[in-house]
Design an enzyme around this catalytic site. Sequence first.
Site, PDB file in Angstrom:
ATOM      1  N   CYS A 215      -0.297   2.300  -4.661  1.00 12.92           N
ATOM      2  CA  CYS A 215      -1.053   3.624  -4.951  1.00 12.92           C
ATOM      3  C   CYS A 215      -0.338   4.796  -4.702  1.00 12.92           C
ATOM      4  CB  CYS A 215      -2.320   3.616  -3.701  1.00 12.92           C
ATOM      5  SG  CYS A 215      -3.785   2.194  -3.867  1.00 12.92           S
TER       6      CYS A 215
ATOM      7  N   HIS B 219       0.936  -1.265   0.047  1.00 14.72           N
ATOM      8  CA  HIS B 219      -0.082   0.096  -0.073  1.00 14.72           C
ATOM      9  C   HIS B 219       0.894   1.088  -0.151  1.00 14.72           C
ATOM     10  CE1 HIS B 219      -3.581  -2.310   0.452  1.00 14.72           C
ATOM     11  NE2 HIS B 219      -3.140  -2.758   1.585  1.00 14.72           N
TER      12      HIS B 219
END
Length: 242
Positions: free
Chosen positions: A132, A89
């Site tokens: 991301c 992430h």
Amino acid sequence: MSNPQPLEEEVYDMSGARLALTLCVTKAREGSEEDLVALEHMFQQLGFESTIKRDPTAQQFQEELDKFQQSMDARTDFISCAFVVLMAHGNEGIIKGEDDKMVKLQDLFEVLNNKNCLALRAKPKVYIVQACRGEHKDLGEKIGESEVVTITRDHPHTIPTYTDVLHVYSTVEGYIAYRHDEKGSCFIQTLVKVFTENKGPILELLTEVTRQMAEKELLQGGKLRKTNPEIQSTLRKALYLQ
């Protein structure tokens, strides 16, 4: 006027060892094991010595990169290039370790530059980042009337610190990177398919990755989304993996 002459292609020497390090947080990232399987297949086919580390903490991201650099500088054989795959992430410029702490991508990139890694000086260093880079979601734009359909010779003894690096991000700045819970990430799966089924310089292959990803329709939150990778290159020569 005389016709312009085509540039003479210079290529990186790929006759030596090829090394790959993959650091992947699988915690709360369903589908990441599928990406690891695909990457391992790709590295095996392309002749890489591949190492995978699962669920590193933020500190371990840095430590594993440092160990990777030190092990290369300790080798006596010729090393052609290195790939580093970072999957976690993240947000713009940072990724999250298994411990939910953040590490700066720039700190990781610094480890293998021409100043800090002698074994890779003037040799290609490829970073693949599946994470991301923000919260934006791309719904796509129309083309015409239809929707986009379903990614120096003068100073031969010196070299800039930051050349010979290729950064390949799964998405553009500020946007979400998509991952399927069962099939893995669109980016990694597309990249592996293109790299294992095609030959050519790596920047051409990455253009094909971008084309294929741009044609895909990704369903998320009940809406169709679009995504494409971003490629940043300071390569000085053509890099052929096949």
